[in-house]
Motif scaffolding. Structure first.
Motif, PDB file in Angstrom:
ATOM      1  N   ALA A  87       0.821  -1.206   0.000  1.00 40.03           N
ATOM      2  CA  ALA A  87       0.000   0.000   0.000  1.00 40.03           C
ATOM      3  C   ALA A  87       0.857   1.259   0.000  1.00 40.03           C
ATOM      4  O   ALA A  87       0.521   2.266  -0.640  1.00 40.03           O
ATOM      5  CB  ALA A  87      -0.930  -0.006   1.214  1.00 40.03           C
ATOM      6  N   GLN A  88       1.983   1.212   0.706  1.00 41.96           N
ATOM      7  CA  GLN A  88       2.875   2.378   0.756  1.00 41.96           C
ATOM      8  C   GLN A  88       3.395   2.744  -0.631  1.00 41.96           C
ATOM      9  O   GLN A  88       3.622   3.923  -0.938  1.00 41.96           O
ATOM     10  CB  GLN A  88       4.041   2.100   1.703  1.00 41.96           C
ATOM     11  CG  GLN A  88       3.656   2.090   3.164  1.00 41.96           C
ATOM     12  CD  GLN A  88       4.814   1.714   4.070  1.00 41.96           C
ATOM     13  OE1 GLN A  88       5.922   1.409   3.600  1.00 41.96           O
ATOM     14  NE2 GLN A  88       4.569   1.715   5.372  1.00 41.96           N
ATOM     15  N   LYS A  89       3.594   1.725  -1.469  1.00 43.19           N
ATOM     16  CA  LYS A  89       4.130   1.974  -2.802  1.00 43.19           C
ATOM     17  C   LYS A  89       3.176   2.818  -3.650  1.00 43.19           C
ATOM     18  O   LYS A  89       3.608   3.559  -4.534  1.00 43.19           O
ATOM     19  CB  LYS A  89       4.406   0.641  -3.524  1.00 43.19           C
ATOM     20  CG  LYS A  89       5.411  -0.259  -2.825  1.00 43.19           C
ATOM     21  CD  LYS A  89       6.820   0.290  -2.969  1.00 43.19           C
ATOM     22  CE  LYS A  89       7.847  -0.669  -2.374  1.00 43.19           C
ATOM     23  NZ  LYS A  89       8.036  -1.883  -3.159  1.00 43.19           N
ATOM     24  N   ILE A  90       1.852   2.679  -3.385  1.00 43.67           N
ATOM     25  CA  ILE A  90       0.873   3.406  -4.207  1.00 43.67           C
ATOM     26  C   ILE A  90       0.161   4.491  -3.392  1.00 43.67           C
ATOM     27  O   ILE A  90      -0.895   4.996  -3.784  1.00 43.67           O
ATOM     28  CB  ILE A  90      -0.153   2.431  -4.818  1.00 43.67           C
ATOM     29  CG1 ILE A  90      -0.704   1.468  -3.771  1.00 43.67           C
ATOM     30  CG2 ILE A  90       0.472   1.654  -5.966  1.00 43.67           C
ATOM     31  CD1 ILE A  90      -1.722   0.472  -4.309  1.00 43.67           C
ATOM     32  N   LYS A  91       0.759   4.799  -2.205  1.00 42.12           N
ATOM     33  CA  LYS A  91       0.307   5.941  -1.409  1.00 42.12           C
ATOM     34  C   LYS A  91      -1.153   5.819  -0.941  1.00 42.12           C
ATOM     35  O   LYS A  91      -1.910   6.790  -0.981  1.00 42.12           O
ATOM     36  CB  LYS A  91       0.451   7.229  -2.226  1.00 42.12           C
ATOM     37  CG  LYS A  91       1.847   7.399  -2.801  1.00 42.12           C
ATOM     38  CD  LYS A  91       2.737   8.175  -1.863  1.00 42.12           C
ATOM     39  CE  LYS A  91       4.000   8.621  -2.583  1.00 42.12           C
ATOM     40  NZ  LYS A  91       5.115   7.748  -2.341  1.00 42.12           N
ATOM     41  N   ILE A  92      -1.536   4.632  -0.520  1.00 44.73           N
ATOM     42  CA  ILE A  92      -2.859   4.456   0.087  1.00 44.73           C
ATOM     43  C   ILE A  92      -2.678   3.652   1.366  1.00 44.73           C
ATOM     44  O   ILE A  92      -1.597   3.123   1.637  1.00 44.73           O
ATOM     45  CB  ILE A  92      -3.860   3.738  -0.860  1.00 44.73           C
ATOM     46  CG1 ILE A  92      -3.374   2.322  -1.173  1.00 44.73           C
ATOM     47  CG2 ILE A  92      -4.088   4.552  -2.131  1.00 44.73           C
ATOM     48  CD1 ILE A  92      -4.372   1.498  -1.981  1.00 44.73           C
ATOM     49  N   SER A  93      -3.747   3.540   2.151  1.00 45.43           N
ATOM     50  CA  SER A  93      -3.667   2.777   3.393  1.00 45.43           C
ATOM     51  C   SER A  93      -3.849   1.286   3.111  1.00 45.43           C
ATOM     52  O   SER A  93      -4.415   0.896   2.077  1.00 45.43           O
ATOM     53  CB  SER A  93      -4.757   3.240   4.371  1.00 45.43           C
ATOM     54  OG  SER A  93      -6.039   2.885   3.886  1.00 45.43           O
ATOM     55  N   ALA A  94      -3.403   0.471   4.044  1.00 46.53           N
ATOM     56  CA  ALA A  94      -3.553  -0.971   3.899  1.00 46.53           C
ATOM     57  C   ALA A  94      -5.022  -1.363   3.932  1.00 46.53           C
ATOM     58  O   ALA A  94      -5.445  -2.311   3.247  1.00 46.53           O
ATOM     59  CB  ALA A  94      -2.788  -1.681   5.014  1.00 46.53           C
ATOM     60  N   VAL A  95      -5.824  -0.618   4.722  1.00 44.00           N
ATOM     61  CA  VAL A  95      -7.259  -0.905   4.802  1.00 44.00           C
ATOM     62  C   VAL A  95      -7.912  -0.715   3.433  1.00 44.00           C
ATOM     63  O   VAL A  95      -8.688  -1.555   2.962  1.00 44.00           O
ATOM     64  CB  VAL A  95      -7.936   0.007   5.847  1.00 44.00           C
ATOM     65  CG1 VAL A  95      -9.457  -0.180   5.813  1.00 44.00           C
ATOM     66  CG2 VAL A  95      -7.402  -0.296   7.243  1.00 44.00           C
ATOM     67  N   LYS A  96      -7.575   0.403   2.779  1.00 48.14           N
ATOM     68  CA  LYS A  96      -8.154   0.673   1.458  1.00 48.14           C
ATOM     69  C   LYS A  96      -7.686  -0.348   0.434  1.00 48.14           C
ATOM     70  O   LYS A  96      -8.469  -0.825  -0.400  1.00 48.14           O
ATOM     71  CB  LYS A  96      -7.773   2.079   1.001  1.00 48.14           C
ATOM     72  CG  LYS A  96      -8.382   2.446  -0.352  1.00 48.14           C
ATOM     73  CD  LYS A  96      -8.039   3.867  -0.762  1.00 48.14           C
ATOM     74  CE  LYS A  96      -8.645   4.195  -2.129  1.00 48.14           C
ATOM     75  NZ  LYS A  96      -8.344   5.582  -2.572  1.00 48.14           N
ATOM     76  N   LEU A  97      -6.416  -0.698   0.518  1.00 47.36           N
ATOM     77  CA  LEU A  97      -5.892  -1.684  -0.430  1.00 47.36           C
ATOM     78  C   LEU A  97      -6.637  -3.002  -0.296  1.00 47.36           C
ATOM     79  O   LEU A  97      -7.034  -3.616  -1.292  1.00 47.36           O
ATOM     80  CB  LEU A  97      -4.389  -1.907  -0.176  1.00 47.36           C
ATOM     81  CG  LEU A  97      -3.746  -3.032  -0.998  1.00 47.36           C
ATOM     82  CD1 LEU A  97      -3.798  -2.714  -2.484  1.00 47.36           C
ATOM     83  CD2 LEU A  97      -2.311  -3.293  -0.545  1.00 47.36           C
ATOM     84  N   ASN A  98      -6.837  -3.449   0.940  1.00 46.58           N
ATOM     85  CA  ASN A  98      -7.513  -4.733   1.154  1.00 46.58           C
ATOM     86  C   ASN A  98      -8.959  -4.699   0.648  1.00 46.58           C
ATOM     87  O   ASN A  98      -9.461  -5.688   0.100  1.00 46.58           O
ATOM     88  CB  ASN A  98      -7.478  -5.097   2.637  1.00 46.58           C
ATOM     89  CG  ASN A  98      -6.086  -5.559   3.064  1.00 46.58           C
ATOM     90  OD1 ASN A  98      -5.317  -6.068   2.250  1.00 46.58           O
ATOM     91  ND2 ASN A  98      -5.763  -5.371   4.337  1.00 46.58           N
ATOM     92  N   LYS A  99      -9.621  -3.564   0.822  1.00 50.51           N
ATOM     93  CA  LYS A  99     -10.993  -3.448   0.314  1.00 50.51           C
ATOM     94  C   LYS A  99     -11.018  -3.532  -1.211  1.00 50.51           C
ATOM     95  O   LYS A  99     -11.912  -4.163  -1.795  1.00 50.51           O
ATOM     96  CB  LYS A  99     -11.600  -2.125   0.783  1.00 50.51           C
ATOM     97  CG  LYS A  99     -11.944  -2.103   2.274  1.00 50.51           C
ATOM     98  CD  LYS A  99     -12.583  -0.785   2.665  1.00 50.51           C
ATOM     99  CE  LYS A  99     -12.975  -0.796   4.142  1.00 50.51           C
ATOM    100  NZ  LYS A  99     -13.593   0.492   4.566  1.00 50.51           N
TER     101      LYS A  99
END
Length: 221
Positions: free
Chosen positions: A149-161
């Motif tokens: 998630a850090q690589k694409i500048k979003i949170s892990a929560v958003k990535l998982n969703k």
């Protein structure tokens, strides 16, 4: 008659060859070889005394010779015929091979046991380093959701969703996230056990690339 010697650098196993041995190998008179050396020293502006040695001749008289390192031997014989150069170089190679350290072979049963014990001890000492290295390699090739998630500048929560939308995670497992089998089969992810015994989905570098490309192509990041 000692025609092979070691200079003051012998402690570092620097090979030298005497002018007498050069004369013997090439069939030249020793005084002619020494004369060739004098010419070489003059051209290279080298102090001949640095290489001068003393030996006893057949009449027990002290005579002088030069003890030359390999580079000067090769320089000296440059002007000699191919056959003579070949003979000297072959001998240099033989002498060099004699300087190579050779493995010690146990001579008795007790020595063999001691050698085996020493090798086992070395393996035992190396084991923690190997284990540490394996962990470092694993960590450097596997990433958790937060790291991706850090690589694409979003949170892990958003990535998982977002990944839930693309059926990356198993929907039948509660309180934990596990990859779908298709995701694992494609080499995109692995499930690892944490130190506490929990299952943790980890992305491979191939999986990381897939996630970034998928979300980018869908306009989600």
């Amino acid at each position: 008659m000692n025609q092979i010697a070691f200079s003051e650098q012998a402690k570092q196993q620097t090979l030298t060859m005497s002018t007498r041995l050069v004369a013997e190998l090439t069939g030249k008179e020793h005084f002619n070889v020494k004369r060739d050396c004098d010419v070489m020293f003059k051209e290279l502006q080298i102090d001949a005394l640095k290489f001068e040695g003393i030996y006893l001749d057949s009449m027990n008289r002290q005579q002088t010779e030069y003890l030359l390192p390999k580079d000067l031997v090769e320089t000296l014989i440059t002007g000699y015929s191919i056959k003579l150069r070949y003979q000297v170089i072959q001998r240099l190679h033989e002498l060099e091979s004699q300087l190579q350290p050779r493995p010690t072979i146990p001579q008795t049963y007790s020595e063999a046991l001691q050698l085996a014990a020493n090798q086992a001890r070395q393996l035992e000492l190396a084991a923690p380093k190997v284990e540490y290295y394996d962990k470092i390699v694993e960590r450097s090739t596997l990433l958790n959701a937060s790291q991706v998630a850090q690589k694409i500048k979003i949170s892990a929560v958003k990535l998982n969703k977002l990944l839930d939308i693309f059926d990356v995670y198993h929907k039948g497992v509660k309180r934990a996230r596990l990859f779908q089998q298709w995701f694992i089969d494609k080499g995109f992810g692995e499930v690892k056990q944490t130190e506490l015994g929990f299952s943790q989905p980890m992305f491979t570098t191939k999986g990381e690339a897939w996630v970034i490309e998928k979300l980018t192509s869908e306009g989600l990041v």
